[in-house]
Design an enzyme around this catalytic site. Sequence first.
Site, PDB file in Angstrom:
ATOM      1  N   ALA A  84       0.802  -1.233   0.000  1.00 46.03           N
ATOM      2  CA  ALA A  84       0.000   0.000   0.000  1.00 46.03           C
ATOM      3  C   ALA A  84       0.828   1.273   0.000  1.00 46.03           C
ATOM      4  CB  ALA A  84      -0.938   0.009   1.201  1.00 46.03           C
ATOM      5  N   ASN A 194       3.616  -7.324 -11.399  1.00 48.49           N
ATOM      6  CA  ASN A 194       4.103  -7.821 -12.686  1.00 48.49           C
ATOM      7  C   ASN A 194       5.277  -8.776 -12.506  1.00 48.49           C
ATOM      8  OD1 ASN A 194       2.497  -6.709 -14.795  1.00 48.49           O
ATOM      9  ND2 ASN A 194       3.285  -4.697 -14.247  1.00 48.49           N
ATOM     10  N   HIS A 237      -1.373 -10.412 -20.405  1.00 47.51           N
ATOM     11  CA  HIS A 237      -1.212  -9.081 -19.834  1.00 47.51           C
ATOM     12  C   HIS A 237      -0.109  -8.380 -20.603  1.00 47.51           C
ATOM     13  CE1 HIS A 237      -0.555  -5.866 -16.945  1.00 47.51           C
ATOM     14  NE2 HIS A 237       0.729  -6.195 -16.930  1.00 47.51           N
TER      15      HIS A 237
END
Length: 358
Positions: A84, A194, A237
């Site tokens: 976060a 990723n 992706h």
Amino acid sequence: MAPAISISSVSAQAALISKPRNHGITSYSGLKASSSSISFETGSSFFSKNASLQASVTPRIVPKAKSGAQISPEASYKVAVLGAAGGIGQPLGLLIKMSPLVSELRLYDIANVKGVAADLSHCNTPSQVLDFTGPGELASCLKGVDVVVIPAGVPRKPGMTRDDLFNINAGIVKSLTEAVADNCPEAFIHIISNPVNSTVPIAAEILKQKGVYNPKKLLGKKNLKLIDVDVPVVGGHAGIILPLLSKTRPSVTFTEDEIEELTKRIQNAGTESSLRALAGDPDVYECTYVQSELTELPFFASRVKLGKNGVESIISSDLEGVTEYEAKALEALKPELKGSIEKGIEFVHKQQGATASV
């Protein structure tokens, strides 16, 4: 009365977009609603013409009577963002904090998360913001959450190959997924870290080993549409996704040059709708990277219907009647996507083998 606000979508890497509407909103941080179900009032101007924030306000969300299939914006869901304090996690946390569906926003990172939580706690929305720092607090962060979003890891930097990225982020996703499996196995899990083509299979293998894998609730970062245009996106992706422009709704025709240009641009878009599905919205369709039988590949990105229990169905019709350009492009992306999937699965098996031999 000042103009009301419309926020068109939630994206892992999005900014807020607003347009004046007639005293109602059509989308609010992932909550789809009609103007008769929510009113949003403010006593001062919120956005200027160029969408920059002009003044702090105290919004008031006023639920109205239910009718038909409309959903009630009750703050009842707990969402955890793992990573976060990062460049993706911070704006994502802000967008989640704005959702009237969220009762608790739990922010986790290995450092610097307390300041992010303190800032977000000042946003005047129903959800409580809690911060958790380091592996020792990860379990507490995840206990009982409904949605987990994982943007943790490093972004791809100039000069970095996707292999470099994999070597760093694979272990991070593995350890975080283990904690999710142990503490909130029923949660929706969104993988943003990723390379997604490999990190989603990594998460799947970990969940299988823990005996809690539910393919309906593991989703890779979505790549699809603006609010008024629907373009199905299939494949994987990043560079190996394929927007099916021939299936655009409303129907549009493009030149060959426009198709090539738009294909490249759409490969960089994203959105999120899990909270709408959890709240009972019966009309949530998104493109996401999931376990799939649409092709010979075990994971594949396509349009799916989301519901309270996750992926309710995978829309196969989008792959029917594609153009020659799209058919060739689809076949061209499969070998790289297959390699990425196998790489993620092999990583987990190697890790398990190394642990067993110690």
